[in-house]
Design an enzyme around this catalytic site. Structure first.
Site, PDB file in Angstrom:
ATOM      1  N   LYS A 195      -1.791  -6.309   4.369  1.00  0.00           N
ATOM      2  CA  LYS A 195      -2.021  -5.646   2.943  1.00  0.00           C
ATOM      3  C   LYS A 195      -0.507  -5.106   2.692  1.00  0.00           C
ATOM      4  CE  LYS A 195      -3.983  -2.186  -0.310  1.00  0.00           C
ATOM      5  NZ  LYS A 195      -5.649  -1.068  -0.398  1.00  0.00           N
ATOM      6  N   TYR A 249      -2.225  -3.449   7.344  1.00  0.00           N
ATOM      7  CA  TYR A 249      -1.399  -2.169   6.203  1.00  0.00           C
ATOM      8  C   TYR A 249      -0.490  -1.656   6.451  1.00  0.00           C
ATOM      9  CZ  TYR A 249      -3.426   0.671   1.836  1.00  0.00           C
ATOM     10  OH  TYR A 249      -3.270   0.649   0.407  1.00  0.00           O
TER      11      TYR A 249
END
Length: 293
Positions: free
Chosen positions: A164, A135
């Site tokens: 992400k 992420y």
């Protein structure tokens, strides 16, 4: 990891007036998201106010979502931080039988080099018993995980299955999309550019607004994945004003105000966060009234 294609939502942690965890409201949010067509749920991400939850509260949130979900949707668990050793210890001791993947944020505050970020996720990959979504959110971490680092991790570790990407930079996302391994997923972490990222080849989104407007937002992403561009952008432009509003005074204060307007949960947040002001509250309430049928 076909289960990660489409719309996941980063669930909030609703609180009562005494700032204890409101498990009944959390279950209502889970059901609302599922009924609205969301593809998967993310527990204990940034939007959950993870930083101000005790360990016992985190376990309560996990149990509440797992019990309420009843196996209906895939679950992703946030397991991240800026102490690599602590994360590795958790990965080796936690039961992950209810989860299909973990979401692990790039280290914050320490401001590691790109090599430090790589070594951090290398250790996590080697310790994790389930797939890993890395992420990148430089607005919160103060360090940008560059495309070359993402691609290096994607190529070097089979269980790092997705990123992400929440730098808010469509060009950076396209650099990853251009050179990524075939099965590696690029998931938007930015609601406003989720659709353009999908149209560029992204797999979907882990969304904040998606839990407040699950029917409309998940349908927008599905339309994008199916290349029904005009229909997808109609929904994008319906939701775009509210996407701006929910981040105007911080996340998750904005999305919690949406839930209050929907009558699903109260809008309480824990310090140092504060609730949105009266002006924004009224604008969000009016948007919800005009949009939700």
């Amino acid at each position: 990891m076909q289960a990660l294609i489409g719309t996941g939502v980063a669930l909030v942690t609703p609180f009562k007036a005494d700032f204890s965890v409101d498990t009944e409201a959390l279950c209502r949010i889970v059901n609302f998201s599922i009924d609205g067509g969301i593809e998967y749920l993310v527990i204990l991400g940034t939007t959950a106010e993870n930083a101000t939850l005790s360990q016992d509260e985190k376990e309560l949130v996990i149990k509440t979502v797992v019990d309420c979900n009843k196996g209906r949707l895939p679950l992703v668990l946030g397991v991240g931080g800026n102490d690599t050793r602590r994360i590795v210890e958790e990965l080796k001791t936690r039961d992950f039988s209810d989860f299909i993947a973990i979401l692990s944020v790039s280290p914050f505050y320490n401001k590691p080099t790109q090599e430090g970020i790589y070594q951090h996720f290398k250790a996590i990959s080697e310790a994790s018993p389930i797939p890993v979504i890395i992420y990148n959110v430089p607005g919160r971490t103060s360090s940008n995980m560059l495309p070359k680092t993402v691609l290096r991790l994607a190529n070097d570790f089979e269980n790092i299955v997705a990123v992400k990407e929440a730098a808010g930079d469509i060009v950076q996302a396209m650099q990853i999309l251009k050179d990524k391994p075939k099965d590696f997923l690029v998931i938007s972490g930015d609601d406003m550019i989720a659709l353009p990222m999908v149209l560029a080849g992204g797999a979907g989104v882990i969304s904040v607004i998606g839990q407040g407007f699950p029917k409309e937002f998940s349908e927008m992403i599905r339309l994008g994945l199916n290349r029904k561009v005009d229909d997808a952008f109609k929904l994008q432009y319906i939701l775009s004003d509210c996407i701006d509003m929910i981040f105007e005074q911080g996340n998750p204060a904005g999305i919690k105000q949406v839930f209050e307007a929907l009558g699903i949960a109260d809008s309480f947040v824990r310090l140092p966060l504060v609730q949105v002001d009266e002006s924004l509250s009224q604008r969000i309430a009016q948007f919800v009234k005009n949009t939700v049928k």
